[in-house]
Design a protein around this motif. Structure first.
Motif, mmCIF file in Angstrom:
data_model
loop_
_atom_site.group_PDB
_atom_site.id
_atom_site.type_symbol
_atom_site.label_atom_id
_atom_site.label_comp_id
_atom_site.label_asym_id
_atom_site.label_seq_id
_atom_site.Cartn_x
_atom_site.Cartn_y
_atom_site.Cartn_z
ATOM 1 N N GLU A 1 0.822 -1.207 0.000
ATOM 2 C CA GLU A 1 0.000 0.000 0.000
ATOM 3 C C GLU A 1 0.862 1.266 0.000
ATOM 4 O OE1 GLU A 1 -1.976 -3.426 1.126
ATOM 5 O OE2 GLU A 1 -0.437 -2.510 2.376
ATOM 6 N N MET A 2 2.069 1.170 0.562
ATOM 7 C CA MET A 2 2.927 2.347 0.692
ATOM 8 C C MET A 2 3.721 2.658 -0.577
ATOM 9 S SD MET A 2 4.271 1.824 4.572
ATOM 10 C CE MET A 2 5.291 3.276 4.563
ATOM 11 N N ILE A 3 4.105 1.642 -1.344
ATOM 12 C CA ILE A 3 4.941 1.862 -2.530
ATOM 13 C C ILE A 3 4.296 2.833 -3.518
ATOM 14 C CG2 ILE A 3 5.829 0.724 -4.620
ATOM 15 C CD1 ILE A 3 6.843 -1.499 -2.828
ATOM 16 N N PRO A 4 3.019 2.672 -3.889
ATOM 17 C CA PRO A 4 2.429 3.648 -4.816
ATOM 18 C C PRO A 4 2.402 5.068 -4.236
ATOM 19 C CG PRO A 4 1.018 1.710 -4.618
ATOM 20 C CD PRO A 4 2.085 1.585 -3.593
ATOM 21 N N LEU A 5 2.175 5.188 -2.927
ATOM 22 C CA LEU A 5 2.173 6.518 -2.302
ATOM 23 C C LEU A 5 3.554 7.156 -2.367
ATOM 24 C CD1 LEU A 5 0.093 5.894 0.941
ATOM 25 C CD2 LEU A 5 -0.551 7.293 -1.022
ATOM 26 N N ILE A 6 4.561 6.394 -2.001
ATOM 27 C CA ILE A 6 5.930 6.924 -2.003
ATOM 28 C C ILE A 6 6.351 7.299 -3.421
ATOM 29 C CG2 ILE A 6 8.346 6.323 -1.571
ATOM 30 C CD1 ILE A 6 7.260 4.589 0.797
ATOM 31 N N ARG A 7 6.026 6.442 -4.382
ATOM 32 C CA ARG A 7 6.384 6.729 -5.770
ATOM 33 C C ARG A 7 5.690 8.004 -6.247
ATOM 34 N NH1 ARG A 7 5.791 1.886 -8.254
ATOM 35 N NH2 ARG A 7 8.015 1.524 -8.222
ATOM 36 N N ARG A 8 4.439 8.172 -5.851
ATOM 37 C CA ARG A 8 3.688 9.348 -6.293
ATOM 38 C C ARG A 8 4.208 10.636 -5.639
ATOM 39 N NH1 ARG A 8 -1.481 8.912 -8.931
ATOM 40 N NH2 ARG A 8 -2.134 11.019 -9.294
ATOM 41 N N ILE A 9 4.614 10.548 -4.377
ATOM 42 C CA ILE A 9 5.110 11.725 -3.661
ATOM 43 C C ILE A 9 6.526 12.082 -4.092
ATOM 44 C CG2 ILE A 9 5.783 12.608 -1.386
ATOM 45 C CD1 ILE A 9 3.436 10.897 -0.233
ATOM 46 N N HIS A 10 7.404 11.068 -4.155
ATOM 47 C CA HIS A 10 8.821 11.327 -4.414
ATOM 48 C C HIS A 10 9.244 11.088 -5.853
ATOM 49 C CE1 HIS A 10 9.768 11.993 -0.235
ATOM 50 N NE2 HIS A 10 9.087 10.928 0.082
ATOM 51 N N GLY A 11 8.418 10.422 -6.632
ATOM 52 C CA GLY A 11 8.778 10.137 -8.012
ATOM 53 C C GLY A 11 9.591 8.858 -8.160
ATOM 54 N N ASN A 12 10.025 8.279 -7.073
ATOM 55 C CA ASN A 12 10.839 7.073 -7.107
ATOM 56 C C ASN A 12 10.711 6.379 -5.759
ATOM 57 O OD1 ASN A 12 12.699 5.122 -7.798
ATOM 58 N ND2 ASN A 12 14.317 6.569 -8.339
ATOM 59 N N ILE A 13 11.032 5.090 -5.712
ATOM 60 C CA ILE A 13 10.993 4.389 -4.430
ATOM 61 C C ILE A 13 12.388 4.018 -3.956
ATOM 62 C CG2 ILE A 13 8.658 3.503 -4.685
ATOM 63 C CD1 ILE A 13 9.938 0.795 -5.455
ATOM 64 N N GLN A 14 13.398 4.375 -4.744
ATOM 65 C CA GLN A 14 14.777 4.100 -4.351
ATOM 66 C C GLN A 14 15.468 5.418 -4.057
ATOM 67 O OE1 GLN A 14 16.984 1.789 -7.162
ATOM 68 N NE2 GLN A 14 18.926 2.228 -6.200
ATOM 69 N N HIS A 15 16.105 5.498 -2.885
ATOM 70 C CA HIS A 15 16.798 6.725 -2.501
ATOM 71 C C HIS A 15 18.139 6.799 -3.209
ATOM 72 C CE1 HIS A 15 18.165 10.097 -0.179
ATOM 73 N NE2 HIS A 15 19.241 9.419 0.194
ATOM 74 N N ASN A 16 18.396 7.915 -3.878
ATOM 75 C CA ASN A 16 19.665 8.135 -4.559
ATOM 76 C C ASN A 16 20.294 9.397 -4.009
ATOM 77 O OD1 ASN A 16 19.479 5.911 -6.277
ATOM 78 N ND2 ASN A 16 18.156 7.033 -7.668
ATOM 79 N N GLY A 17 20.694 9.351 -2.772
ATOM 80 C CA GLY A 17 21.271 10.518 -2.116
ATOM 81 C C GLY A 17 22.720 10.742 -2.500
ATOM 82 N N LYS A 18 23.382 11.583 -1.754
ATOM 83 C CA LYS A 18 24.783 11.889 -2.007
ATOM 84 C C LYS A 18 25.652 10.693 -1.649
ATOM 85 C CE LYS A 18 24.462 16.823 -1.230
ATOM 86 N NZ LYS A 18 24.957 17.949 -0.448
ATOM 87 N N LEU A 19 26.796 10.624 -2.291
ATOM 88 C CA LEU A 19 27.741 9.544 -2.033
ATOM 89 C C LEU A 19 28.963 10.083 -1.308
ATOM 90 C CD1 LEU A 19 27.670 7.854 -5.550
ATOM 91 C CD2 LEU A 19 26.573 7.051 -3.474
ATOM 92 N N PRO A 20 29.514 9.316 -0.374
ATOM 93 C CA PRO A 20 30.737 9.772 0.288
ATOM 94 C C PRO A 20 31.894 9.832 -0.700
ATOM 95 C CG PRO A 20 30.134 7.551 1.003
ATOM 96 C CD PRO A 20 29.048 8.045 0.111
ATOM 97 N N ARG A 21 32.766 10.812 -0.528
ATOM 98 C CA ARG A 21 33.860 11.000 -1.481
ATOM 99 C C ARG A 21 34.819 9.821 -1.505
ATOM 100 N NH1 ARG A 21 34.967 17.357 -0.431
ATOM 101 N NH2 ARG A 21 33.217 18.071 -1.676
ATOM 102 N N ARG A 22 35.175 9.314 -0.339
ATOM 103 C CA ARG A 22 36.170 8.239 -0.293
ATOM 104 C C ARG A 22 35.657 6.934 -0.880
ATOM 105 N NH1 ARG A 22 38.152 7.526 5.524
ATOM 106 N NH2 ARG A 22 36.344 8.777 5.990
ATOM 107 N N THR A 23 34.481 6.514 -0.477
ATOM 108 C CA THR A 23 33.969 5.209 -0.905
ATOM 109 C C THR A 23 32.896 5.318 -1.974
ATOM 110 O OG1 THR A 23 32.337 5.211 0.854
ATOM 111 C CG2 THR A 23 34.442 4.140 1.314
ATOM 112 N N GLY A 24 32.556 6.513 -2.370
ATOM 113 C CA GLY A 24 31.447 6.701 -3.305
ATOM 114 C C GLY A 24 31.781 6.409 -4.749
ATOM 115 N N GLY A 25 33.063 6.303 -5.096
ATOM 116 C CA GLY A 25 33.441 6.096 -6.495
ATOM 117 C C GLY A 25 32.836 4.843 -7.090
ATOM 118 N N ILE A 26 32.930 3.741 -6.370
ATOM 119 C CA ILE A 26 32.410 2.472 -6.874
ATOM 120 C C ILE A 26 30.898 2.561 -7.068
ATOM 121 C CG2 ILE A 26 32.029 0.046 -6.250
ATOM 122 C CD1 ILE A 26 34.823 0.115 -4.926
ATOM 123 N N LEU A 27 30.202 3.108 -6.079
ATOM 124 C CA LEU A 27 28.741 3.242 -6.193
ATOM 125 C C LEU A 27 28.354 4.159 -7.341
ATOM 126 C CD1 LEU A 27 27.740 3.507 -2.436
ATOM 127 C CD2 LEU A 27 27.358 1.578 -3.962
#
Length: 177
Positions: free
Chosen positions: A105-131
């Motif tokens: 029930e929550m997935i359609p709500l989250i997708r509608r509010i945020h546009g996506n259900i996967q968080h793609n936030g900032k990456l740490p500089r040291r370990t973020g390269g691989i990601l």
């Protein structure tokens, strides 16, 4: 601008509704807006009440056609005993198990509010390269599929080359770490 209701006082409350792509605007004075108290306007927002996440959530649920009564009446979190109706009423989850219980029930709500259900936030500089490389490769693979389906083969070849280059950089980064 004068109030559209009384045509006497200055309008300082502006309400915009967009329903099925049709935009409607209302310009009201304080008194006429207060007189509408209790009458729903827009996404579940009631005049005179503070705008809250719950009001927005109710509006999205309303726009989606509401939840089936079977979900509202039956689903209960096995850990905290919170019902789906409780979640719908207060807009808060009771525990981490609620996310699993009410996931469908929550997935359609989250997708509608945020546009996506996967968080793609900032990456740490040291370990973020691989990601970052992995995300870029995934994004380019989607673009490649899209280009091939549209028969844009020159663009697809460029994207393929970018993917190969990023995959090489990813291997180098993994070998370093």
């Amino acid at each position: 601008m004068l109030c559209q209701s009384c045509n006497e006082r200055e309008a300082n409350v502006h309400i915009t509704k967009i329903i099925n792509g049709v935009k409607t605007e209302m310009h009201l004075c304080d008194e006429c807006a207060k007189a509408m108290h209790g009458e729903k306007v827009g996404l579940g927002y009631e005049m005179g009440m503070p705008l809250s996440f719950q009001n927005i959530l109710d509006g999205f649920v309303e726009m989606m056609g509401g939840f089936p009564q079977s979900i509202i009446g039956e689903k209960t979190c096995p850990l905290c005993k919170m019902t789906f109706e409780d979640f719908r009423r207060n807009g808060r989850i009771g525990c981490d198990e609620c996310y699993k219980t009410f996931k469908d029930e929550m997935i359609p709500l989250i997708r509608r509010i945020h546009g996506n259900i996967q968080h793609n936030g900032k990456l740490p500089r040291r370990t973020g390269g691989i990601l970052k490389y992995k995300r870029d490769i995934d994004r380019l693979k989607d673009e490649l599929k899209n280009a091939v389906s549209k028969e844009e083969f020159e663009r697809a070849a460029k994207i393929r080359d970018e993917i190969k280059e990023l995959e090489m950089k990813l291997k180098e980064e993994e070998n370093r770490g």
